[in-house]
Motif scaffolding. Structure first.
Motif, PDB file in Angstrom:
ATOM      1  N   ASP A 136       0.859  -1.188   0.000  1.00 48.59           N
ATOM      2  CA  ASP A 136       0.000   0.000   0.000  1.00 48.59           C
ATOM      3  C   ASP A 136       0.892   1.233   0.000  1.00 48.59           C
ATOM      4  N   GLY A 137       0.435   2.312   0.521  1.00 49.09           N
ATOM      5  CA  GLY A 137       1.181   3.550   0.443  1.00 49.09           C
ATOM      6  C   GLY A 137       0.511   4.529  -0.501  1.00 49.09           C
ATOM      7  N   LYS A 138       1.001   5.724  -0.566  1.00 46.35           N
ATOM      8  CA  LYS A 138       0.341   6.801  -1.295  1.00 46.35           C
ATOM      9  C   LYS A 138       0.228   6.495  -2.788  1.00 46.35           C
ATOM     10  N   GLY A 139      -1.004   6.390  -3.255  1.00 46.59           N
ATOM     11  CA  GLY A 139      -1.260   6.175  -4.660  1.00 46.59           C
ATOM     12  C   GLY A 139      -0.903   4.793  -5.172  1.00 46.59           C
ATOM     13  N   SER A 140      -0.566   3.859  -4.269  1.00 52.86           N
ATOM     14  CA  SER A 140      -0.100   2.551  -4.707  1.00 52.86           C
ATOM     15  C   SER A 140      -1.242   1.669  -5.187  1.00 52.86           C
ATOM     16  N   MET A 141      -0.906   0.815  -6.140  1.00 51.62           N
ATOM     17  CA  MET A 141      -1.821  -0.217  -6.586  1.00 51.62           C
ATOM     18  C   MET A 141      -1.633  -1.464  -5.729  1.00 51.62           C
ATOM     19  N   THR A 142      -2.523  -2.422  -5.898  1.00 53.92           N
ATOM     20  CA  THR A 142      -2.439  -3.645  -5.099  1.00 53.92           C
ATOM     21  C   THR A 142      -1.224  -4.488  -5.449  1.00 53.92           C
ATOM     22  N   ILE A 143      -0.561  -4.187  -6.552  1.00 52.81           N
ATOM     23  CA  ILE A 143       0.597  -4.976  -6.962  1.00 52.81           C
ATOM     24  C   ILE A 143       1.914  -4.259  -6.657  1.00 52.81           C
ATOM     25  N   ASP A 144       1.858  -3.037  -6.141  1.00 56.79           N
ATOM     26  CA  ASP A 144       3.075  -2.273  -5.855  1.00 56.79           C
ATOM     27  C   ASP A 144       3.813  -2.825  -4.645  1.00 56.79           C
ATOM     28  N   ARG A 145       5.131  -2.932  -4.756  1.00 59.51           N
ATOM     29  CA  ARG A 145       5.980  -3.339  -3.640  1.00 59.51           C
ATOM     30  C   ARG A 145       6.795  -2.129  -3.184  1.00 59.51           C
ATOM     31  N   VAL A 146       6.991  -2.009  -1.870  1.00 60.82           N
ATOM     32  CA  VAL A 146       7.820  -0.948  -1.307  1.00 60.82           C
ATOM     33  C   VAL A 146       8.821  -1.607  -0.377  1.00 60.82           C
ATOM     34  N   ASN A 147      10.071  -1.209  -0.438  1.00 66.94           N
ATOM     35  CA  ASN A 147      11.096  -1.758   0.442  1.00 66.94           C
ATOM     36  C   ASN A 147      11.566  -0.688   1.420  1.00 66.94           C
ATOM     37  N   LYS A 148      11.595  -1.051   2.701  1.00 67.97           N
ATOM     38  CA  LYS A 148      12.000  -0.114   3.750  1.00 67.97           C
ATOM     39  C   LYS A 148      12.989  -0.786   4.691  1.00 67.97           C
ATOM     40  N   PRO A 149      13.997  -0.027   5.176  1.00 64.99           N
ATOM     41  CA  PRO A 149      14.901  -0.585   6.189  1.00 64.99           C
ATOM     42  C   PRO A 149      14.135  -0.913   7.455  1.00 64.99           C
ATOM     43  N   ILE A 150      14.580  -1.945   8.163  1.00 61.56           N
ATOM     44  CA  ILE A 150      13.807  -2.393   9.326  1.00 61.56           C
ATOM     45  C   ILE A 150      13.955  -1.450  10.518  1.00 61.56           C
ATOM     46  N   LYS A 151      14.946  -0.560  10.497  1.00 65.83           N
ATOM     47  CA  LYS A 151      15.130   0.376  11.599  1.00 65.83           C
ATOM     48  C   LYS A 151      15.195   1.801  11.061  1.00 65.83           C
ATOM     49  N   ARG A 152      14.470   2.706  11.725  1.00 62.13           N
ATOM     50  CA  ARG A 152      14.510   4.129  11.392  1.00 62.13           C
ATOM     51  C   ARG A 152      14.526   4.936  12.680  1.00 62.13           C
ATOM     52  N   ASP A 153      14.816   6.217  12.566  1.00 60.45           N
ATOM     53  CA  ASP A 153      15.027   7.038  13.757  1.00 60.45           C
ATOM     54  C   ASP A 153      13.739   7.605  14.349  1.00 60.45           C
ATOM     55  N   SER A 154      12.700   7.744  13.542  1.00 59.33           N
ATOM     56  CA  SER A 154      11.484   8.429  13.983  1.00 59.33           C
ATOM     57  C   SER A 154      10.255   7.588  13.673  1.00 59.33           C
ATOM     58  N   TYR A 155       9.151   7.943  14.337  1.00 59.31           N
ATOM     59  CA  TYR A 155       7.873   7.301  14.066  1.00 59.31           C
ATOM     60  C   TYR A 155       7.233   7.943  12.839  1.00 59.31           C
ATOM     61  N   TYR A 156       6.634   7.105  12.011  1.00 55.64           N
ATOM     62  CA  TYR A 156       5.965   7.573  10.804  1.00 55.64           C
ATOM     63  C   TYR A 156       4.496   7.155  10.853  1.00 55.64           C
ATOM     64  N   PRO A 157       3.558   8.103  10.921  1.00 56.05           N
ATOM     65  CA  PRO A 157       2.144   7.731  10.936  1.00 56.05           C
ATOM     66  C   PRO A 157       1.696   7.048   9.655  1.00 56.05           C
ATOM     67  N   SER A 158       2.481   7.194   8.589  1.00 52.87           N
ATOM     68  CA  SER A 158       2.143   6.543   7.324  1.00 52.87           C
ATOM     69  C   SER A 158       2.751   5.144   7.201  1.00 52.87           C
ATOM     70  N   SER A 159       3.414   4.668   8.254  1.00 52.64           N
ATOM     71  CA  SER A 159       3.966   3.312   8.279  1.00 52.64           C
ATOM     72  C   SER A 159       3.295   2.539   9.398  1.00 52.64           C
ATOM     73  N   SER A 160       2.356   1.681   9.049  1.00 53.80           N
ATOM     74  CA  SER A 160       1.604   0.953  10.056  1.00 53.80           C
ATOM     75  C   SER A 160       1.572  -0.536   9.703  1.00 53.80           C
ATOM     76  N   PHE A 161       0.577  -1.238  10.202  1.00 57.43           N
ATOM     77  CA  PHE A 161       0.522  -2.682   9.981  1.00 57.43           C
ATOM     78  C   PHE A 161      -0.831  -3.217  10.426  1.00 57.43           C
ATOM     79  N   ARG A 162      -1.132  -4.416   9.996  1.00 56.65           N
ATOM     80  CA  ARG A 162      -2.261  -5.178  10.504  1.00 56.65           C
ATOM     81  C   ARG A 162      -1.766  -6.596  10.765  1.00 56.65           C
ATOM     82  N   CYS A 163      -2.404  -7.291  11.668  1.00 59.23           N
ATOM     83  CA  CYS A 163      -1.986  -8.649  12.009  1.00 59.23           C
ATOM     84  C   CYS A 163      -2.832  -9.669  11.263  1.00 59.23           C
ATOM     85  N   SER A 164      -2.290 -10.847  11.113  1.00 62.95           N
ATOM     86  CA  SER A 164      -3.000 -11.958  10.507  1.00 62.95           C
ATOM     87  C   SER A 164      -2.975 -13.138  11.464  1.00 62.95           C
ATOM     88  N   LEU A 165      -3.783 -14.130  11.162  1.00 59.94           N
ATOM     89  CA  LEU A 165      -3.813 -15.360  11.956  1.00 59.94           C
ATOM     90  C   LEU A 165      -3.366 -16.494  11.059  1.00 59.94           C
TER      91      LEU A 165
END
Length: 360
Positions: A320-349
């Motif tokens: 997901d992300g701004k303007g992303s399609m369902t097939i878009d991939r985004v890569n992010k480093p696992i550690k960053r210095d600040s909190y980003y309200p645009s970087s969230s998550f949902r859990c699965s079972l």
């Protein structure tokens, strides 16, 4: 917020007969069994024997709500990746595309760079996905009972104050609650998302985790349909937006009732209509962590059955992300210095059967 919140008939200690009579916390649910709730209560008391009744109750409410909000996703096979789009879009907007078998162009500008242009067959077992991104308050209850600081930045005007945290008895905290209470939880790194889902697993004794990238895409595309956006109809329909109707030769404006997306971050989870599976916010400008390590070459040799991503890496896949399609991939480093309200998550079972059992 459209979540199914817990009923309050059994939340007071004096009414604890709804669950274990020896516990000071209790809950009731239309979909989660008494046995499951008792398991959560037992685990909370075991893990947090010295926590206050209030903190335990909030943890219980959060865990039961997490189960209630799960959407069962029946497994199946689909073609994962950029399934293409018309080179010339009849509606004259990328927000409204219809797929056809004769498409000749890629749908996403980034597909070659991220490897999404390698369409490949994937077969998934059934699983469950949270209907909502994790809320700021649910993350806050988890952090409070574990003695962790508030998951947000401390600001001095327009500048983040590095190394300082928001105190929970401060004016900053009260302001934060009014502003973020019903929004998704921002994260500083992938581990915070992973830890939250595994915390739910510890409380419920159920295999909660982050979804795999394949699970995320399969659910966003309504079990693998060729949908460009995870909305109620597969289009992004903004307020004051329009599209061209080639049959009439006129532009058509969306009415307020037809709006299903916004250009900014959602101020309330579940604000826009769900996709056909009943999952909200998978096209809401907020990037969501998945469990997979990122590699642009992974789709080249991805296994067909339940792919888990590369065994290691330096970045994680976000979707997901701004303007992303369902097939878009985004890569992010696992550690960053600040909190980003645009970087969230949902859990699965991660189990093949639904989690909820209707009480007798």
């Amino acid at each position: 917020m459209k979540n199914k919140w817990l009923g309050f008939a059994c939340l007071l200690p004096l009414l604890s007969g709804c669950n274990d009579a020896n516990s000071s916390i209790s809950a009731s649910s239309d979909t989660v069994s008494k046995q499951q709730i008792d398991t959560i209560i037992t685990n909370i008391n075991k893990l947090y024997p010295d926590a206050s009744t209030e903190l335990k109750q909030n943890a219980l409410n959060t865990a039961v709500r997490a189960i209630e909000n799960l959407v069962f996703v029946k497994g199946g096979s689909f073609e994962m990746g950029d399934f293409g789009s018309p080179c010339e879009i009849p509606s004259v907007t990328r927000n409204r595309i219809d797929w056809s078998p004769d498409v000749k162009c890629l749908a996403s500008f980034s597909s070659v760079e991220t490897g999404a242009n390698k369409v490949h067959k994937v077969t998934l077992d059934s699983y469950s996905m949270s209907a909502y991104e994790t809320s700021f308050m649910d993350m806050e209850w988890m952090r409070q009972i574990n003695g962790l600081p508030v998951a947000d930045n401390k600001w001095d005007g327009y500048h983040i104050i590095k190394g300082e945290v928001i105190e929970r008895d401060s004016e900053d905290y009260e302001y934060l609650l009014t502003r973020r209470k019903n929004q998704s939880a921002g994260t500083k790194n992938w581990h915070q998302a992973k830890d939250y889902c595994q915390w739910l697993g510890n409380l419920t004794a159920l295999p909660f985790d982050l979804p795999t990238e394949a699970q995320w895409e399969y659910a966003a595309r309504n079990r693998g349909e060729k949908r460009y956006y995870s909305t109620n109809n597969g289009y992004l329909q903004y307020r004051n937006g329009q599209y061209f109707n080639p049959n009439t030769g006129y532009y058509i404006n969306y009415t307020d009732d037809e709006v299903n997306a916004g250009t900014g971050l959602e101020n309330n989870l579940g604000k826009w209509p769900a996709n056909p599976l009943g999952i909200y916010g998978m096209s809401n400008n907020i990037s969501e962590w998945t469990n997979d390590w990122y590699s642009p070459d992974y789709y080249q040799g991805s296994p067909e059955l339940n792919p888990q991503g590369p065994k290691s890496g330096e970045e994680k896949v976000m979707r997901d992300g701004k303007g992303s399609m369902t097939i878009d991939r985004v890569n992010k480093p696992i550690k960053r210095d600040s909190y980003y309200p645009s970087s969230s998550f949902r859990c699965s079972l991660q189990q093949k059967t639904p989690a909820t059992i209707v009480n007798p």
